[in-house]
Design a protein around this motif. Structure first.
Motif, PDB file in Angstrom:
ATOM      1  N   ARG A 108       0.826  -1.210   0.000  1.00 14.18           N
ATOM      2  CA  ARG A 108       0.000   0.000   0.000  1.00 14.18           C
ATOM      3  C   ARG A 108       0.858   1.256   0.000  1.00 14.18           C
ATOM      4  N   ALA A 109       1.980   1.209   0.700  1.00 19.68           N
ATOM      5  CA  ALA A 109       2.870   2.364   0.756  1.00 19.68           C
ATOM      6  C   ALA A 109       3.677   2.537  -0.524  1.00 19.68           C
ATOM      7  N   GLY A 110       3.675   1.509  -1.394  1.00 22.78           N
ATOM      8  CA  GLY A 110       4.407   1.608  -2.647  1.00 22.78           C
ATOM      9  C   GLY A 110       5.884   1.332  -2.525  1.00 22.78           C
ATOM     10  N   ARG A 111       6.339   0.863  -1.363  1.00 18.06           N
ATOM     11  CA  ARG A 111       7.771   0.594  -1.190  1.00 18.06           C
ATOM     12  C   ARG A 111       8.206  -0.614  -2.027  1.00 18.06           C
ATOM     13  N   THR A 112       7.367  -1.632  -2.079  1.00 15.54           N
ATOM     14  CA  THR A 112       7.632  -2.813  -2.897  1.00 15.54           C
ATOM     15  C   THR A 112       6.314  -3.273  -3.520  1.00 15.54           C
TER      16      THR A 112
END
Length: 619
Positions: free
Chosen positions: A591-595
């Motif tokens: 959700r955070a877009g880190r992976t």
């Protein structure tokens, strides 16, 4: 095309009629037109029929000839030629079916008949005189066969649910096999989700001697090795194109001819299905329906404009575009997963099944197989580039930090470079494994699996050396094609009583493709080069210029927010099969877009749905 189920028991016990009927009943979606059973002491054969060749009721199975009884799933495309040869040998036929041809071939030649069969099939033959059961599967794994063996019985079927019925509460989950679901999105043959259960490998047969309770297994077909003299290396590119057009057209014609019902085509808008649809339109002798899917809410996934472009070129094509939205797929996804007898996490199953649910015909042609035989996947180009890089440069390149989420990079060149770096490895085998993996052993271990289970690899990877493009293609054909692509086609289509035929999987065409020079397949970075050029005149330019685009479900977006993400977290916290904290952590990272954890999260969702189905079934 049909569904089969059966079993043999060491002791000649009688199988309860209600159990046999229930086991056969869960296969009705594979064969809604007819069904029948055969019983002997200690032997049960059941069959559901989708009537396509010889619609006469005499062709209903199980079919018998002397001491032999058969249940058969699939089609033998060259059955008319085989029949003529059998007639010359004195065989008298009572039907026009390919089933009777297969049974007569086996009666005369036993296992030696298998290499002569051109088609997709799995079958079981019981020999009452020899008290021997034979199971067999087609060359490339188009049609499935699973079996379960214990000390007292051997049970088999086209899918797992009938075996669950026959085995009752005797099945135990094989937790050691499940890490492969997260790594590859499927369980590669011969693995299965249950202890004692196996998938019969493509091109293999299995025989059980009931009196001695011993089994033997063998392989009747190997992918062709390149000729020592490599005569096709001398063929000109123009002549190779002509030969490819001839062979593929003949394959399409053969698959159109082996049917007594109308046939349609899939038309995704990509190169492969467009070629098949164009050929079919030219040789069908009339109108032919073509089916496409559109994603009006997700333009990045919507290929329907390209499909419309191809259909507009051929007046024979009656084009149907089926529109898909998240709301439409919500309930459909639940129903599709509920029918799966095994956890299978290739998300493209859902839109494929949705399209199959809207096909009016019983038979349809598809373009699957072209990528594996004509080098269509990006992994092929990437691995060839990597093979040309000196080892010292690769060592330095691996010091460059990896981007955590290449899928989010907007620039095409930078995105490709980030993926290339992500999968760069010390050996070709390590790179192939990286490209084909969706989760690392460390991630799988965090979900609650033992370290040895999380790191284990299928036998296919033992001693793997991928030195050439042909080596990579052969690996994909043996490992990924049957276990993923062809399984998806079978599951998606047969849930909706639809038979899919794949002209690219003609064995003579396969031998031709695997003998072509590498430069005919990939030229100056263009994959499937010879396919594009051979059919350039039949296709619109916008399709010829397209890159590879899979038939995808937008799970990256759906796993960031929405009903599916919320349901996954609810499922995770309501069970102990997977570590709920790990699932929630992966969901947060995504959700955070880190992976990009979308495929891992989808695999968790599929597995927990399967567990819920099992619990409901057991209850």
């Amino acid at each position: 095309m049909c569904g089969l189920v059966g079993g043999v028991w060491r002791q000649p016990q009688a199988l309860a009629a209600s159990v046999a009927t229930a086991a056969l009943g869960v296969l009705t979606h594979r064969g809604p037109d007819a069904g029948d059973q055969h019983h002997e002491p200690g032997v049960f054969l059941g069959h559901r029929r989708l009537s396509i060749i010889d619609l006469d009721p005499r062709s209903t199975q199980p079919m018998h000839a002397g001491p032999l009884s058969i249940v058969f799933n699939g089609e033998i495309y060259n059955y008319r030629a085989l029949r003529d040869g059998l007639v010359r040998r004195g065989v008298v036929f009572r039907t026009e079916s390919d089933t009777e041809v297969l049974l007569a071939s086996f009666a005369l030649d036993g296992l030696d008949c298998l290499p002569r069969l051109e088609g997709m099939f799995s079958f079981a033959i019981w020999d009452r005189d020899c008290r021997r059961l034979t199971l067999a599967r087609d060359r490339y794994g188009e049609k499935p066969m699973v079996y379960y063996a214990d000390a007292d019985s051997l049970l088999f079927a086209s899918e797992i649910p009938p075996i669950e019925v026959l085995a009752g509460d005797g099945l135990e989950v094989d937790r050691s096999a499940l890490p492969w679901l997260f790594r590859f999105s499927y369980l590669p043959a011969p693995a299965s989700p249950y202890r004692g259960m196996r998938q019969l490998r493509p091109a293999h047969w299995l025989q059980l001697d009931l009196d001695h309770w011993t089994t033997s297994e063998g392989c009747y077909y190997q992918l062709p090795a390149p000729p020592v003299s490599r005569p096709q290396a001398e063929i000109s590119f123009d002549n190779a194109q002509a030969e490819l057009r001839r062979r593929l057209t003949a394959s399409v014609e053969q698959r159109l001819a082996a049917s007594d019902v109308p046939i349609a085509t899939f038309l995704s808008g990509g190169l492969d299905s467009s070629i098949i649809s164009a050929i079919a339109a030219q040789v069908c002798g009339g109108k032919i329906a073509a089916y496409s899917v559109g994603f009006p809410e997700d333009p990045a996934f919507d290929e329907s404009p390209f499909a419309r472009s191809l259909a507009a070129r051929y007046p024979q094509i009656e084009h149907h575009v089926i529109e898909v939205t998240e709301d439409k797929l919500a309930g459909f996804t639940d129903r599709t997963l509920a029918m799966l007898g095994e956890p299978y996490a290739d998300a493209s199953l859902i839109p494929t099944a949705y399209l199959c649910a809207h096909v009016n015909e019983k038979v349809i042609l598809g373009g699957d197989g072209a990528d594996e035989f004509f080098a269509g996947y990006g992994v092929y180009s990437a691995m060839l580039v990597s093979a040309r890089i000196p080892s010292w440069i690769k060592t330095l390149a691996q010091l460059v930090p990896m981007h955590g989420n290449p899928a989010e990079i907007g620039n095409n060149l930078l995105r490709a470079a980030a993926f290339f770096r992500m999968h760069l490895g010390p050996t070709s085998a390590a790179e192939y494994l990286s490209w084909r993996s969706y989760a690392t052993p460390a991630q799988i271990e965090r979900l609650g699996f033992a370290r040895t289970e999380a790191a284990a690899l299928p036998d296919d990877f033992a001693g793997l050396d991928l030195a050439t493009l042909r080596d990579i293609l052969m690996m994909d054909i043996r490992f990924n094609l049957s276990a993923d692509m062809l399984k998806k086609v079978d599951l998606a289509s047969m849930q909706h009583s639809l038979e899919v035929r794949l002209p690219f999987l003609d064995s003579e065409l396969v031998a031709f493709a695997l003998g072509l020079p590498e430069t005919f397949l990939i030229s100056r970075g263009t994959r499937k080069h010879i396919l594009r050029e051979a059919f350039r005149e039949q296709l619109p330019e916008d399709i010829l210029g397209r890159g590879k685009k899979g038939f995808l479900l937008p799970i990256r977006k759906w796993m960031k927010s929405g009903r599916m993400r919320d349901e996954l977290l609810d499922l995770a916290h309501g069970q102990s099969f997977l570590d709920p904290a790990a699932v929630e952590q992966f969901a947060g990272e995504h959700r955070a877009g880190r992976t990009d954890q979308s495929q891992l999260l989808w695999a968790c969702y599929v597995l927990l749905k399967w567990q819920g189905r099992r619990a409901s079934f057991a209850g």
